[in-house]
Design a protein around this motif. Structure first.
Motif, PDB file in Angstrom:
ATOM      1  N   SER A 283      11.438   3.404   1.132  1.00  0.00           N
ATOM      2  CA  SER A 283      12.136   3.454   2.293  1.00  0.00           C
ATOM      3  C   SER A 283      12.826   2.076   2.641  1.00  0.00           C
ATOM      4  CB  SER A 283      11.350   3.792   3.440  1.00  0.00           C
ATOM      5  OG  SER A 283      10.406   5.154   3.272  1.00  0.00           O
TER       6      SER A 283
ATOM      7  N   HIS B  41       0.714  -1.169  -0.037  1.00  0.00           N
ATOM      8  CA  HIS B  41       0.079   0.061  -0.001  1.00  0.00           C
ATOM      9  C   HIS B  41       1.001   1.195   0.014  1.00  0.00           C
ATOM     10  CE1 HIS B  41      -3.899   1.630   0.370  1.00  0.00           C
ATOM     11  NE2 HIS B  41      -3.475   2.525   1.372  1.00  0.00           N
TER      12      HIS B  41
ATOM     13  N   HIS C 282       3.432   2.804   2.956  1.00  0.00           N
ATOM     14  CA  HIS C 282       3.579   1.643   3.884  1.00  0.00           C
ATOM     15  C   HIS C 282       5.279   1.523   3.945  1.00  0.00           C
ATOM     16  CE1 HIS C 282      -0.400  -0.360   4.840  1.00  0.00           C
ATOM     17  NE2 HIS C 282      -0.296   0.892   4.775  1.00  0.00           N
ATOM     18  N   GLY C 283       6.066   2.154   2.932  1.00  0.00           N
ATOM     19  CA  GLY C 283       7.349   2.245   3.164  1.00  0.00           C
ATOM     20  C   GLY C 283       8.279   1.412   2.121  1.00  0.00           C
TER      21      GLY C 283
HETATM   22  P1  GDP Z   1       5.877   3.967  -0.018  1.00  0.00           P
HETATM   23  O1  GDP Z   1       4.765   4.878  -0.589  1.00  0.00           O
HETATM   24  O2  GDP Z   1       5.234   2.636   0.166  1.00  0.00           O
HETATM   25  O3  GDP Z   1       6.827   3.965  -0.909  1.00  0.00           O
HETATM   26  O4  GDP Z   1       6.204   4.643   1.253  1.00  0.00           O
HETATM   27  P2  GDP Z   1       7.617   5.402   1.765  1.00  0.00           P
HETATM   28  O5  GDP Z   1       8.897   4.799   1.654  1.00  0.00           O
HETATM   29  O6  GDP Z   1       7.678   6.833   0.745  1.00  0.00           O
HETATM   30  O7  GDP Z   1       7.203   5.875   3.189  1.00  0.00           O
HETATM   31  C1  GDP Z   1       6.175   6.583   3.656  1.00  0.00           C
HETATM   32  C2  GDP Z   1       6.483   7.291   4.843  1.00  0.00           C
HETATM   33  O8  GDP Z   1       6.362   6.375   5.758  1.00  0.00           O
HETATM   34  C3  GDP Z   1       7.622   8.282   4.870  1.00  0.00           C
HETATM   35  O9  GDP Z   1       7.371   9.116   5.596  1.00  0.00           O
HETATM   36  C4  GDP Z   1       8.750   7.343   5.597  1.00  0.00           C
HETATM   37  O10 GDP Z   1       9.694   8.171   6.407  1.00  0.00           O
HETATM   38  C5  GDP Z   1       7.982   6.625   6.535  1.00  0.00           C
HETATM   39  N1  GDP Z   1       8.448   5.283   6.967  1.00  0.00           N
HETATM   40  C6  GDP Z   1       8.843   4.463   6.029  1.00  0.00           C
HETATM   41  N2  GDP Z   1       9.408   3.304   6.787  1.00  0.00           N
HETATM   42  C7  GDP Z   1       9.231   3.670   8.089  1.00  0.00           C
HETATM   43  C8  GDP Z   1       9.562   2.884   9.514  1.00  0.00           C
HETATM   44  O11 GDP Z   1      10.146   1.987   9.368  1.00  0.00           O
HETATM   45  N3  GDP Z   1       9.350   3.675  10.296  1.00  0.00           N
HETATM   46  C9  GDP Z   1       8.877   4.927  10.432  1.00  0.00           C
HETATM   47  N4  GDP Z   1       8.643   5.463  11.553  1.00  0.00           N
HETATM   48  N5  GDP Z   1       8.400   5.420   9.321  1.00  0.00           N
HETATM   49  C10 GDP Z   1       8.846   4.957   8.094  1.00  0.00           C
END
Ligand code: GDP
Length: 471
Positions: free
Chosen positions: A87, A80, A83-84
């Motif tokens: 990252s 989703h 969800h990270g």
């Molecule tokens: P994507 O849309 O699935 O690619 O998600 P992103 O990688 O862009 O992450 C979305 C948000 O969640 C960002 O603000 C990240 O900094 C945060 N985030 C991602 N992984 C983690 C984690 O392990 N812990 C925390 N606290 N925040 C996270």
């Protein structure tokens, strides 16, 4: 029609009844002609069938058992939004940055490699199921394992479910990365339960799906995840033959203003060498420069290696297959015959959509259509945008992408929009001032975006606006 002394329109009507939207100069296969004969009360005897196109020069033989060597697994990260996924990919890349390279790898070729315990894993960088589906729709299946990212504080969400469906449909095993375990609201057990409700049983729940708690942000659990990926890969016994002409899939492609077409290829079998001639989809060329995911020039790429190449004469599409061939002449011939075939298909398809429209208009009364022209910086995103938009079709309003391509919005796009009443969407590309002025004159809307979801949102709203008010 001539031989049977029946009018062309009668034959076309007959075919329409059979659900086939044919044009006057379209070729019909044997089964269709026989069905048509039955409908018209005639006996049809097919004496000679057109031969399948053979692409001479492509090495398509099957590998022998003793030629196969183990190869690295190829991974796609899904899940989703927010969800990270991004990252997690960043964190994975960072585990691998040795002291000397500590500026990180800035190069982006659409795929990267990491090493754990001396073993290689390849990650496709385009996160999300959209890229996955676009490639699959084009017949390419490159992913060996899907990593499903689920945020521990948010649990299973609509795109999580979609990702599960896609992985299942593609028969690709999943590993669940339960992310954001550092967050106060994190609840790993709830994620496991919600997954079980969706038919994904992790090990604690008596299933065989591996799950690993991670924090992409803190870099926790990343090594565990990579080790689990290797474990899962071992079960799959992935192998390839390094001693043959290379073949694989186009992962990404774009046009660089000074360097020309640039393509990221994933070699799935054989060994690709700099200087070799390749055919990729409907384009071909000799590899002038080949670089690895770090941007270093390399001479050879073994199976399960992503490389970026220069030297193609045109931009191929993400999901196209590629093959190394004997020489440039063979490559060109195959590409040209594919181009020819594509032109024929487009002609047949365009004609049939018009007829189809006619047909549905007769049947349903009136249909509203939202005509769109989509331009973007890379084929992968253009494909993803189109497949997402096409899913928005409702009974009353149809999304119709009349033209799409890689590159900036051009004057010819504006002209096309003018004649067809289309809206132009630019993703990570902008029109020049001259083109914008031309569009303003013609009262054509050019909308530019940086986020795919914003496009989907806006189009959805536009569609609602087009609907007749309900009382
Ligand atoms: P994507 O849309 O699935 O690619 O998600 P992103 O990688 O862009 O992450 C979305 C948000 O969640 C960002 O603000 C990240 O900094 C945060 N985030 C991602 N992984 C983690 C984690 O392990 N812990 C925390 N606290 N925040 C996270």
């Amino acid at each position: 029609a001539e031989q049977a002394e029946i009018s062309v329109s009668k034959i076309i009507m007959s075919l329409m009844k059979l659900g086939i939207m044919a044009t006057v100069n379209q070729t019909l296969d044997k089964d269709t002609v026989e069905m048509l004969g039955e409908d018209l009360g005639m006996q049809v005897v097919v004496t000679e069938e057109k031969e399948e196109v053979v692409e001479e020069g492509l090495d398509l033989r099957e590998d022998k058992e003793n030629e196969l060597k183990p190869r690295a697994p190829i991974i796609t990260v899904m899940g989703h939004v927010d969800h990270g996924k991004t990252s997690l990919l960043d964190a994975i890349r960072n585990t691998n940055v040795t002291a000397g390279e500590s500026g990180g790898i800035t190069q982006h070729i659409g795929a990267s490699e990491v090493k754990i315990n001396g073993k290689k894993i390849v990650f496709l960088d385009t996160p999300g199921h959209e890229a996955f589906t676009t490639m699959r729709a084009r017949g390419a299946q490159v992913t060996d394992i899907a990593v499903l990212v689920v945020a521990a504080d948010d649990s299973v969400k609509p795109q999580t479910i979609e990702s599960i469906s896609h992985a299942k449909a593609a028969n690709v095993p999943m590993i669940v990365a339960i992310n954001k375990i550092d967050k106060p609201g994190a609840n790993v057990d709830r994620v496991k339960k919600d997954l079980a409700d969706r038919g994904v049983l992790v090990e604690d729940w008596g299933g065989d799906v591996i799950s690993v708690p991670v924090s992409a942000k803190k870099g926790e659990g990343i090594t565990d995840l990579l080790e689990m990926i290797l474990l899962q890969a071992e079960v799959l016994e992935l192998r390839a033959n390094p001693d043959r002409l290379a073949m694989g899939t186009v992962i990404e492609a774009r046009l660089d203003k000074s360097k020309g077409p640039i393509a990221t290829l994933l070699v799935t079998n054989g060994t690709l060498k700099a200087g070799q001639s390749v055919v990729a989809g409907t384009t071909s060329g000799k590899i002038r420069v080949m670089t690895n995911f770090k941007g270093e020039a390399i001479r050879k790429a073994l199976p399960a290696t992503p490389v970026e190449i220069l030297g193609l004469s045109d931009v191929p599409m993400a999901g196209d297959s590629f093959n190394a061939v004997k020489d440039d002449k063979v490559a060109r011939e195959i590409a040209e015959s594919r181009q020819e075939k594509m032109r024929e298909d487009v002609l047949a398809k365009n004609a049939s959509t018009t007829l189809e429209k006619l047909f549905s208009q007769i049947q349903e009364g009136e249909t509203k259509e939202l005509n769109l022209i989509i331009k973007g910086d890379v084929q992968g995103s253009v494909g993803a945008i189109i497949s997402s938009l096409e899913k928005l079709d409702t009974e009353d309003v149809r999304v119709n992408v009349i033209h799409s391509g890689v590159g900036t919005v051009t004057e010819s796009d504006v002209m096309l929009a003018e004649t067809s009443g289309a809206i132009i969407i630019g993703f990570n590309v902008r029109p020049t001032t001259a083109v914008q002025a031309r569009a303003d004159d013609a009262e054509i809307e050019i909308r530019t975006y940086r986020v795919i979801y914003d496009i989907i949102d806006d189009v959805q709203n536009a569609m609602k606006g087009m609907l007749d008010p309900e009382y």
